[in-house]
Design a protein around this motif. Sequence first.
Motif, PDB file in Angstrom:
ATOM      1  N   GLY A  87       0.788  -1.226   0.000  1.00 30.17           N
ATOM      2  CA  GLY A  87       0.000   0.000   0.000  1.00 30.17           C
ATOM      3  C   GLY A  87       0.817   1.271   0.000  1.00 30.17           C
ATOM      4  N   VAL A  88       2.089   1.196  -0.419  1.00 36.72           N
ATOM      5  CA  VAL A  88       2.954   2.376  -0.461  1.00 36.72           C
ATOM      6  C   VAL A  88       2.579   3.255  -1.657  1.00 36.72           C
ATOM      7  CG1 VAL A  88       5.323   3.145  -0.883  1.00 36.72           C
ATOM      8  CG2 VAL A  88       4.875   1.313   0.759  1.00 36.72           C
ATOM      9  N   HIS A  89       2.382   4.553  -1.388  1.00 40.25           N
ATOM     10  CA  HIS A  89       2.027   5.503  -2.442  1.00 40.25           C
ATOM     11  C   HIS A  89       3.176   6.436  -2.814  1.00 40.25           C
ATOM     12  CE1 HIS A  89      -2.057   4.348  -1.063  1.00 40.25           C
ATOM     13  NE2 HIS A  89      -2.405   4.612  -2.302  1.00 40.25           N
ATOM     14  N   PHE A  90       4.105   6.643  -1.879  1.00 36.06           N
ATOM     15  CA  PHE A  90       5.229   7.552  -2.101  1.00 36.06           C
ATOM     16  C   PHE A  90       6.522   6.849  -1.686  1.00 36.06           C
ATOM     17  CE2 PHE A  90       1.566  10.233  -1.523  1.00 36.06           C
ATOM     18  CZ  PHE A  90       1.760  11.328  -2.355  1.00 36.06           C
ATOM     19  N   VAL A  91       7.642   7.240  -2.311  1.00 40.61           N
ATOM     20  CA  VAL A  91       8.936   6.710  -1.895  1.00 40.61           C
ATOM     21  C   VAL A  91      10.000   7.802  -2.051  1.00 40.61           C
ATOM     22  CG1 VAL A  91       9.485   5.741  -4.176  1.00 40.61           C
ATOM     23  CG2 VAL A  91      10.602   4.828  -2.132  1.00 40.61           C
ATOM     24  N   LEU A  92      10.872   7.920  -1.057  1.00 42.65           N
ATOM     25  CA  LEU A  92      11.969   8.877  -1.139  1.00 42.65           C
ATOM     26  C   LEU A  92      13.055   8.336  -2.061  1.00 42.65           C
ATOM     27  CD1 LEU A  92      12.426   9.836   2.643  1.00 42.65           C
ATOM     28  CD2 LEU A  92      10.935  10.905   0.926  1.00 42.65           C
ATOM     29  N   VAL A  93      13.597   9.195  -2.901  1.00 40.34           N
ATOM     30  CA  VAL A  93      14.758   8.839  -3.725  1.00 40.34           C
ATOM     31  C   VAL A  93      15.789   9.954  -3.574  1.00 40.34           C
ATOM     32  CG1 VAL A  93      13.536   7.395  -5.393  1.00 40.34           C
ATOM     33  CG2 VAL A  93      13.653   9.855  -5.783  1.00 40.34           C
ATOM     34  N   GLY A  94      17.045   9.560  -3.388  1.00 39.57           N
ATOM     35  CA  GLY A  94      18.109  10.552  -3.302  1.00 39.57           C
ATOM     36  C   GLY A  94      18.180  11.313  -2.002  1.00 39.57           C
ATOM     37  N   HIS A  95      17.621  10.767  -0.917  1.00 42.59           N
ATOM     38  CA  HIS A  95      17.730  11.466   0.368  1.00 42.59           C
ATOM     39  C   HIS A  95      19.203  11.702   0.688  1.00 42.59           C
ATOM     40  CE1 HIS A  95      17.556  12.183   4.704  1.00 42.59           C
ATOM     41  NE2 HIS A  95      16.285  12.510   4.515  1.00 42.59           N
ATOM     42  N   SER A  96      19.509  12.805   1.336  1.00 40.66           N
ATOM     43  CA  SER A  96      20.905  13.175   1.601  1.00 40.66           C
ATOM     44  C   SER A  96      21.654  12.080   2.352  1.00 40.66           C
ATOM     45  CB  SER A  96      20.966  14.485   2.393  1.00 40.66           C
ATOM     46  OG  SER A  96      20.318  14.349   3.651  1.00 40.66           O
ATOM     47  N   LEU A 110      18.359   8.225 -10.350  1.00 40.45           N
ATOM     48  CA  LEU A 110      17.515   8.153 -11.543  1.00 40.45           C
ATOM     49  C   LEU A 110      16.954   6.751 -11.736  1.00 40.45           C
ATOM     50  CD1 LEU A 110      16.312   9.142 -14.214  1.00 40.45           C
ATOM     51  CD2 LEU A 110      18.572   8.790 -15.274  1.00 40.45           C
ATOM     52  N   ALA A 111      17.797   5.736 -11.550  1.00 42.03           N
ATOM     53  CA  ALA A 111      17.338   4.353 -11.727  1.00 42.03           C
ATOM     54  C   ALA A 111      16.237   4.010 -10.731  1.00 42.03           C
ATOM     55  CB  ALA A 111      18.511   3.396 -11.564  1.00 42.03           C
ATOM     56  N   ARG A 112      16.364   4.461  -9.508  1.00 41.03           N
ATOM     57  CA  ARG A 112      15.348   4.216  -8.482  1.00 41.03           C
ATOM     58  C   ARG A 112      14.066   4.974  -8.800  1.00 41.03           C
ATOM     59  NH1 ARG A 112      20.073   2.914  -6.425  1.00 41.03           N
ATOM     60  NH2 ARG A 112      20.277   1.709  -4.477  1.00 41.03           N
ATOM     61  N   THR A 113      14.227   6.176  -9.316  1.00 43.31           N
ATOM     62  CA  THR A 113      13.053   6.967  -9.708  1.00 43.31           C
ATOM     63  C   THR A 113      12.253   6.249 -10.787  1.00 43.31           C
ATOM     64  OG1 THR A 113      14.210   9.038  -9.170  1.00 43.31           O
ATOM     65  CG2 THR A 113      12.299   9.189 -10.636  1.00 43.31           C
ATOM     66  N   ARG A 114      12.953   5.721 -11.763  1.00 40.78           N
ATOM     67  CA  ARG A 114      12.273   5.004 -12.851  1.00 40.78           C
ATOM     68  C   ARG A 114      11.540   3.772 -12.327  1.00 40.78           C
ATOM     69  NH1 ARG A 114      17.306   5.496 -17.090  1.00 40.78           N
ATOM     70  NH2 ARG A 114      16.531   7.273 -18.311  1.00 40.78           N
ATOM     71  N   GLN A 115      12.150   3.055 -11.404  1.00 43.46           N
ATOM     72  CA  GLN A 115      11.502   1.871 -10.844  1.00 43.46           C
ATOM     73  C   GLN A 115      10.214   2.260 -10.114  1.00 43.46           C
ATOM     74  OE1 GLN A 115      12.032  -1.588 -10.797  1.00 43.46           O
ATOM     75  NE2 GLN A 115      13.312  -1.086 -12.564  1.00 43.46           N
ATOM     76  N   ALA A 116      10.273   3.333  -9.352  1.00 44.61           N
ATOM     77  CA  ALA A 116       9.080   3.784  -8.636  1.00 44.61           C
ATOM     78  C   ALA A 116       7.969   4.146  -9.613  1.00 44.61           C
ATOM     79  CB  ALA A 116       9.422   4.985  -7.754  1.00 44.61           C
ATOM     80  N   LEU A 117       8.309   4.888 -10.643  1.00 41.01           N
ATOM     81  CA  LEU A 117       7.313   5.305 -11.627  1.00 41.01           C
ATOM     82  C   LEU A 117       6.682   4.120 -12.327  1.00 41.01           C
ATOM     83  CD1 LEU A 117       9.203   8.373 -13.129  1.00 41.01           C
ATOM     84  CD2 LEU A 117       7.092   8.448 -11.780  1.00 41.01           C
ATOM     85  N   GLU A 118       7.488   3.123 -12.665  1.00 37.32           N
ATOM     86  CA  GLU A 118       6.961   1.941 -13.342  1.00 37.32           C
ATOM     87  C   GLU A 118       5.961   1.192 -12.466  1.00 37.32           C
ATOM     88  OE1 GLU A 118      10.024  -0.602 -14.821  1.00 37.32           O
ATOM     89  OE2 GLU A 118      10.931   0.966 -16.063  1.00 37.32           O
ATOM     90  N   GLY A 120       3.998   2.687 -10.324  1.00 38.09           N
ATOM     91  CA  GLY A 120       2.894   3.575  -9.988  1.00 38.09           C
ATOM     92  C   GLY A 120       3.026   4.212  -8.621  1.00 38.09           C
ATOM     93  N   ILE A 121       4.263   4.317  -8.123  1.00 37.41           N
ATOM     94  CA  ILE A 121       4.541   4.962  -6.836  1.00 37.41           C
ATOM     95  C   ILE A 121       5.148   6.328  -7.107  1.00 37.41           C
ATOM     96  CG2 ILE A 121       5.854   4.813  -4.684  1.00 37.41           C
ATOM     97  CD1 ILE A 121       5.833   1.771  -5.010  1.00 37.41           C
ATOM     98  N   THR A 122       4.723   7.334  -6.374  1.00 40.49           N
ATOM     99  CA  THR A 122       5.226   8.689  -6.567  1.00 40.49           C
ATOM    100  C   THR A 122       6.606   8.860  -5.943  1.00 40.49           C
ATOM    101  OG1 THR A 122       2.992   9.628  -6.583  1.00 40.49           O
ATOM    102  CG2 THR A 122       4.818  11.141  -6.121  1.00 40.49           C
ATOM    103  N   PRO A 123       7.639   9.173  -6.745  1.00 40.28           N
ATOM    104  CA  PRO A 123       8.956   9.423  -6.168  1.00 40.28           C
ATOM    105  C   PRO A 123       9.037  10.836  -5.582  1.00 40.28           C
ATOM    106  CG  PRO A 123       9.076   8.829  -8.515  1.00 40.28           C
ATOM    107  CD  PRO A 123       7.668   9.219  -8.206  1.00 40.28           C
ATOM    108  N   VAL A 124       9.621  10.937  -4.400  1.00 41.15           N
ATOM    109  CA  VAL A 124       9.912  12.241  -3.797  1.00 41.15           C
ATOM    110  C   VAL A 124      11.420  12.430  -3.940  1.00 41.15           C
ATOM    111  CG1 VAL A 124       9.820  13.668  -1.728  1.00 41.15           C
ATOM    112  CG2 VAL A 124       7.992  12.011  -2.189  1.00 41.15           C
ATOM    113  N   LYS A 161       4.896  13.416 -12.624  1.00 37.21           N
ATOM    114  CA  LYS A 161       4.482  12.567 -11.508  1.00 37.21           C
ATOM    115  C   LYS A 161       5.399  12.698 -10.298  1.00 37.21           C
ATOM    116  CE  LYS A 161       2.518   9.234 -14.768  1.00 37.21           C
ATOM    117  NZ  LYS A 161       2.609   7.866 -15.341  1.00 37.21           N
ATOM    118  N   LEU A 162       6.420  13.531 -10.375  1.00 34.67           N
ATOM    119  CA  LEU A 162       7.389  13.664  -9.293  1.00 34.67           C
ATOM    120  C   LEU A 162       6.975  14.711  -8.262  1.00 34.67           C
ATOM    121  CD1 LEU A 162       9.275  12.033 -11.189  1.00 34.67           C
ATOM    122  CD2 LEU A 162      11.120  13.576 -10.510  1.00 34.67           C
TER     123      LEU A 162
END
Length: 250
Positions: A87-96, A110-118, A120-124, A161-162
């Motif tokens: 049930g995850v809707h959002f995921v952090l990518v690139g946190h410091s 970028l690779a993690r962002t693409r996986q999230a988008l594929e 249907g999870i919103t990358p932050v 979608k970001l």
Amino acid sequence: MRIPLIAGNWKMNGSLALLEDFGNAFARTESLSKAIEIVIIPPFPYLANADEAFEGTLVQIGAQTLYSENSGAFTGEVSASMLKEFGVHFVLVGHSERRTLFSEDDAAVLARTRQALEAGITPVLCVGETLEERDAGRIDDIVLGQVAAVLDGLTEAERQKLVIAYEPVWAIGTGRTATPEQAQQVHAAIRARLRTYSESLADDMRLLYGGSMKPSNADELLAQPDIDGGLIGGASLKPEDFIAICHAAG
């Protein structure tokens, strides 16, 4: 109209008891505006419990990171498809902390962002400069470079979608504090960079501030024209403080 987003990143903190406290606190809070989005981002072991704890409330569930592959021999990693099942809707990518402690570079983000988008999870997408980079006058170079490193690798539809979160790394544990004006200045620069891609991207993308937002400064920060919410750290571990920030956004 950009809908305010308040996201609480628990990092490697929390417990089942804290989840229960948060669930009960939100269940008792009836006056929160439905015109905002609220996300709790607990450690991986608590995702299933979080989905249950916040059932019937406005709270959505987020994850702190994900891996760049969907499956395979990657011991200790978690895929986007697995997060989706919880049930995850959002995921952090690139946190410091992922960039500095775990050596995640722009290509990995970028690779993690693409996986999230594929999935249907919103990358932050988290971006920000260190103290040394700020003192060297490299704010735009670093922050906007991190933005471009991801957006340049996506289609326009994917960019839409970001969510982007600005973390002033230099203000964490240094004794120096970012003022609302300093935060707004960087947010405005990010928005201007988005406008080079498209007007709609700049107008619609939500930009969150991730530099120690708390009840005492939330109103002033959220009043800035280019700050659309917060990525909350320490205050997200205290139900009363986190809910107070949600009220400020609504």
